[in-house]
Each structure stands twice: as structure tokens, then as C-alpha cells.
Design a protein around this motif. Structure first.
Motif, PDB file in Angstrom:
ATOM      1  N   VAL A 107      41.873  44.776  41.393  1.00 31.97           N
ATOM      2  CA  VAL A 107      42.172  44.017  42.538  1.00 31.97           C
ATOM      3  C   VAL A 107      40.678  43.591  43.227  1.00 31.97           C
ATOM      4  CG1 VAL A 107      42.790  44.744  44.572  1.00 31.97           C
ATOM      5  CG2 VAL A 107      43.495  45.537  43.011  1.00 31.97           C
ATOM      6  N   SER A 138      36.266  47.231  43.207  1.00 32.56           N
ATOM      7  CA  SER A 138      36.907  48.029  43.837  1.00 32.56           C
ATOM      8  C   SER A 138      37.583  47.662  44.482  1.00 32.56           C
ATOM      9  CB  SER A 138      35.515  48.983  44.629  1.00 32.56           C
ATOM     10  OG  SER A 138      36.043  49.675  44.976  1.00 32.56           O
ATOM     11  N   LEU A 139      38.788  48.374  44.864  1.00 31.46           N
ATOM     12  CA  LEU A 139      40.035  48.477  46.207  1.00 31.46           C
ATOM     13  C   LEU A 139      39.696  49.999  47.042  1.00 31.46           C
ATOM     14  CD1 LEU A 139      42.572  47.510  46.254  1.00 31.46           C
ATOM     15  CD2 LEU A 139      43.573  49.521  44.807  1.00 31.46           C
ATOM     16  N   LEU A 178      42.402  50.021  50.563  1.00 29.90           N
ATOM     17  CA  LEU A 178      43.434  51.279  50.835  1.00 29.90           C
ATOM     18  C   LEU A 178      44.020  51.976  51.690  1.00 29.90           C
ATOM     19  CD1 LEU A 178      41.351  53.644  47.265  1.00 29.90           C
ATOM     20  CD2 LEU A 178      43.577  52.050  47.119  1.00 29.90           C
ATOM     21  N   THR A 238      48.033  55.474  49.996  1.00 31.25           N
ATOM     22  CA  THR A 238      47.790  55.401  48.695  1.00 31.25           C
ATOM     23  C   THR A 238      46.552  56.720  48.402  1.00 31.25           C
ATOM     24  OG1 THR A 238      47.823  53.010  48.116  1.00 31.25           O
ATOM     25  CG2 THR A 238      46.481  54.480  47.136  1.00 31.25           C
ATOM     26  N   LEU A 277      43.349  51.042  34.746  1.00 29.68           N
ATOM     27  CA  LEU A 277      43.319  50.774  36.102  1.00 29.68           C
ATOM     28  C   LEU A 277      41.798  50.067  36.598  1.00 29.68           C
ATOM     29  CD1 LEU A 277      44.815  50.436  38.432  1.00 29.68           C
ATOM     30  CD2 LEU A 277      44.299  52.656  38.598  1.00 29.68           C
ATOM     31  N   TRP A 289      40.262  49.966  39.301  1.00 28.79           N
ATOM     32  CA  TRP A 289      40.213  50.123  40.957  1.00 28.79           C
ATOM     33  C   TRP A 289      38.980  50.050  41.415  1.00 28.79           C
ATOM     34  CZ3 TRP A 289      44.556  53.868  43.271  1.00 28.79           C
ATOM     35  CH2 TRP A 289      45.573  52.530  43.338  1.00 28.79           C
ATOM     36  N   THR A 336      33.560  53.205  37.637  1.00 28.94           N
ATOM     37  CA  THR A 336      34.950  52.760  36.609  1.00 28.94           C
ATOM     38  C   THR A 336      34.345  54.259  35.454  1.00 28.94           C
ATOM     39  OG1 THR A 336      35.601  51.001  36.892  1.00 28.94           O
ATOM     40  CG2 THR A 336      36.382  52.404  34.782  1.00 28.94           C
ATOM     41  N   SER A 376      45.082  39.898  43.400  1.00 28.38           N
ATOM     42  CA  SER A 376      45.726  40.752  42.392  1.00 28.38           C
ATOM     43  C   SER A 376      45.099  39.865  40.749  1.00 28.38           C
ATOM     44  CB  SER A 376      46.883  41.213  42.983  1.00 28.38           C
ATOM     45  OG  SER A 376      46.845  41.602  43.861  1.00 28.38           O
TER      46      SER A 376
END
Length: 353
Positions: free
Chosen positions: A157, A161-162, A166, A170, A234, A236, A241, A279
Motif C-alpha cells: 500500500v 507503511s500503511l 489505517l 483495522t 503483507l 504494510w 517489516t 494499492s
């Protein structure tokens, strides 16, 4: 259209988006939730829709809102805590069911448990988690056929970082996603495995993802029996990560996420409107020697807008009648070409060239 569409959790962030998307697509859903005042306001805003009371803490009230051949769309999470009331109501009533669960253990429960006894269609994780990955994986496997024995799917996304985008819901569900043992599909079975990381090359840059349990582990092998391995990642967390992959799974991690989740949710609300999320999804198929056969890339806009759009699309298709029953992936439920068209309508489509 044969059955009613009932949106449970209609006044929540994702539920409101889904209700609006349904109205935009020409449907008048029934709005369900526990806050009568908020339901009335939303119902008036959307043209005088019907509302009903339902509270996940009172399962009988959820069972009362659905009948056979209805479509129950639920966004009420965290699903491990609150999701069973809607799921069991749909199974008991013979109503079709769609949820937005991203929590791996809840998704696994549906495929390995509830789906066996359901006389209706159960479509878990029917949102950004994990419809586009199912589409990308199925497109890759359709392209290379029986030569593929492994497929890796990655979700990314924005530029990394998402966290900045958020929703509170979520973040509430994050413990169910990160604080449990992950699973993967290996040698014909779904099994637990420690989280791993891998890099994907996307749009000329390397992006890292951490492995998670997802619906693709159940859905892709069901449609492609020659698959021996399915991995879902994922992306995000951007630079964090590696840290996410090393977190111990269990109650301690859940507690940490819950402590920091409130602050992150407040940060997300403060930053609302201060940037556009995008996305990107990739699926890579490999042969028995580990050689890359093909990659499919999808791209689109805000994951929450996509979730609302694809939920509305899927609910409309289900309301017109379903022949397949049990726990289903989106390809098995609707067909590959139809799903690709639905995802494009909702805002995520194939990258060409």
C-alpha cells in the motif's frame, strides 16, 4: 435480485462505506447495528433505508435479522472476538455470507469448520484482504497452467507503511493478524510456520513483505490441484517489516499491539485526508525447479474504497442466486473473468506492459 442484502456494522467506518457503495450500485440494503440513532441518520442520508437492531454481544439479535437466501455482509470486528455471531446466524439461516476479516485464524475456522456444514455460500475475507491476491494468483496460474507448483502473493500500500491510513477497526484487528501463529500451504496441507520475509520487485523498486495466513492458502489449491506451495506476504510495515516478522506470536504481542493501537488510531484520524493511499498486488508463479514462470501485477487506489466496492459487488452477485455452497474463494464463487471485472469496477485492475 432474489434475496435482501443486510449490512451488519453499517455505522462503522467500513460498514458505512459498503452501505454507500451498495446504494451507488442501485441496491437498497437493510442497515443493521446496535446504535439506533446512528443507523437512523445513515438511513436518512442514503434515501430512507430500513434499519434493524443487532448486537454481536447478543447473538440472538443477529440471528433475527437474516432469513434464507438473504445476503449478510458483516464488517463487525475484531472477528475473533465478535465475528462468530454473524457467521453462525448466516449458517443457521441458510443466508449467504460475506465478511471483511483479515484475521488468519478466523479465516481458517471458516474454511476448515463452518464451510463444511453450510448450505449457503460463505465468502470470508472479501475485501482488500484478500480478494485482489486471489485474483492475481488465479490469473498467474491460469496463464502458466500445470507447470506451476508454487505461487507467492504480495500486498503493498502506498509507498511503504500503511499505518498512516489505517482505520480504528483495522488496528483493533491487528492482534488477530499478527499475534497468532502464521500458516502457509506446503506439500498439500495448510500448516503453521514461523513468519518469513521476502522482497518483491515492483515498479522498479524492491519492497519487503512479511508472511501471513490468508484465504489464498485455501482457495488457490482448491482450484489448482497441482499447487504444492502458496505463500502470502503483507507489505504494510515498510522498514519495520523485519521487526514484525521477529515478533513472538501470542498474548504478549497482542498486548503490545493493543497498547499502541489506540495511539496509532488517533494518528490515523489526525492524518485523515492528508495523503492518498494506493494499492499494489503481485502474484509470482514458479515451477518445480524454482524458476519464475510469470508475474501478475494489479494496482489501484485506497484499500478501504476497494473493500467497500468489492463487498457491494459480491453481495449483489450473491443476492442474484448462488449455486456453490460452503466456504468459497472469490474465483470459485463468481468465475475468473467476472471477478476481474468486479475488481476493476471496485478500483483495482491488472497492470499491463
Amino acid at each position: 435480485m432474489e434475496g435482501r442484502i443486510v449490512v451488519f456494522g453499517a455505522t462503522g467506518f467500513t460498514g458505512t462505506l459498503a452501505a454507500r457503495a451498495l446504494v451507488t450500485q442501485g441496491v437498497r440494503p437493510v442497515l443493521a447495528g446496535r446504535n439506533a440513532e446512528a443507523l437512523a441518520v445513515l438511513a436518512d442520508e442514503l434515501g430512507g433505508l430500513e434499519t434493524v437492531y443487532a448486537d454481536a454481544a447478543e447473538p440472538r439479535t443477529v440471528r433475527a435479522i437474516v432469513e434464507r437466501d438473504d445476503v449478510l455482509v458483516t464488517t463487525v470486528g475484531p472477528f475473533l472476538q465478535y465475528g462468530h455471531a454473524a457467521l453462525e446466524a448466516a449458517v443457521d439461516a441458510g443466508a449467504h455470507y460475506l465478511d471483511t476479516a483479515g484475521e488468519s485464524l478466523f479465516v481458517r475456522e471458516i474454511f476448515e469448520g463452518y464451510g463444511v456444514k453450510a448450505s449457503s455460500a460463505l465468502l470470508p475475507a472479501f475485501g482488500y484482504d484478500y480478494v485482489p491476491g486471489n485474483l492475481a494468483g488465479a490469473l498467474a496460474l491460469d496463464r502458466v497452467g500445470e507447470d506451476a507448483v508454487r505461487v507467492d502473493v504480495g500486498y503493498f500500500v502506498g509507498g511503504g507503511s500503511l499505518v498512516r491510513g489505517l482505520s480504528g477497526g483495522t488496528l483493533d484487528s491487528a492482534p488477530g493478524l499478527l499475534a497468532t501463529r502464521m500458516y502457509t500451504y506446503q506439500d498439500g496441507v495448510v500448516e503453521e510456520r514461523r513468519s518469513r520475509v521476502r522482497d518483491f520487485e515492483m515498479a522498479g523498486r524492491s519492497r519487503m513483505g512479511v508472511s501471513i495466513g490468508a484465504s489464498e492458502h485455501f482457495t488457490l489449491p482448491a482450484s489448482h490441484p497441482g499447487l504444492r506451495e502458496v505463500n502470502v506476504y503483507l507489505g504494510w510495515f515498510g522498514a519495520a517489516t523485519q521487526v514484525a516478522a521477529r515478533l513472538p506470536r501470542g498474548r504478549a504481542t497482542a498486548a503490545v499491539i493493543r497498547v499502541f493501537g489506540g495511539g496509532l488510531a488517533r494518528l490515523a484520524r489526525r492524518r485523515a485526508g492528508k495523503g492518498t493511499l494506493t494499492s499494489r498486488i503481485v502474484a509470482a508463479a514458479y515451477d518445480a525447479d524454482g524458476a519464475l514462470l510469470t508475474e501478475i501485477h494489479l494496482s489501484g487506489g485506497d484499500p478501504y474504497d476497494f473493500t467497500a466496492g468489492i463487498l457491494a459487488w459480491g453481495a449483489r452477485q450473491a443476492a442474484c442466486g448462488m449455486t456453490e455452497t460452503g466456504a468459497l474463494g472469490p474465483v470459485a464463487a463468481f468465475g475468473l473473468s467476472e471477478l476481474e471485472a468486479g475488481c476493476a469496477m471496485a478500483g483495482i485492475s491488472r497492470v499491463t506492459g
